[in-house]
Scaffold this motif. Sequence first.
Motif: not given
Length: 317
Positions: A173-174, A178-179, A185-191
């Motif tokens: 998932t990370a 990440g790739n 864009q303009n989105c924060q995705i935190r794993v």
Amino acid sequence: MKRAKWFYHPIFIFIFSILALCTSLFLYIYWYMKVSTGLETLAQKFSIAPEQALKSETWVVILVLSILVGIILMGIFTIFVYNQKTLQLYRLQHNFINNFTHELKTPVTSLKLYLETFLKHDISRDDQLRYIRYMLQDVSRLSDNISRILDLARIESKSYGGEFVMSDLVQLTADFYGNNRHLFQNCQIRVHRPPGPSFLYPVNVSLFEMLLINLATNAIKYNRSGTPQVDISFELQKRNLHIHFADNGIGLEKGDIKRIFRKFYQVGRSDDMSAKGSGLGLYLVQSIARIHRGKISARSRGRDRGTTFTLRLPFRT
């Protein structure tokens, strides 16, 4: 004079059929009781044994008839439910065709307008670059819609390629998000990586990545905030691994939570966030979850309070 359409409505026909059958059964039993009373009086008058005039097998006939009527009622009810589901699917398909046609026509019209502008006018380099960026966005929009249709066809025909490979779900998932930062864009995705050993699970990588991209795209699309956020966490509960995708989007009403995974279903709203997309993204997510022997569910605290999607997979430590 127009015919009354309500007279041909399936609900009216269903209710009328039920009443007719119940009335027939009631009249039969009523008739039998009246005849039985008359035969009993006649038997007493002529000194005939009641068991000779009224055989016990008659009650067996009534019982059998009652069971048959019950079976008929169940059959009618089954046909009614099937018919209602068919009508609902037809309406959803009709809405899908209308919305999907709009989704295809809008970027095509936009592309045509930009190309005609390039052809007819001598525009500056800055304007050219700006229009090209708009055109690339339209092409991306077209590509996404076509890809969803192709993905749906592959999944429903079970012709998706790739093998199931034992993978570390957290790392997979990370790495995917990440790739593919350019897609979000303009989105924060935190794993959020949990402590302890890795969660190894057999997955079809291409399908699982399709699930990840659809959940992230859904969180971005239905979002009013300036910076959409998606927090992905992993939780082990008994014999199940729960993967939570929590966003800060527009949220869901209670009535929509159970419907959003249906094919072609779109959340209808009276504001600018209504009926976006093709209604296939979450249906694909649910199908992919089932292929991996899992389930997908959603919960929300209400309007404008975000939504959390939870993928539950069977997991043994």
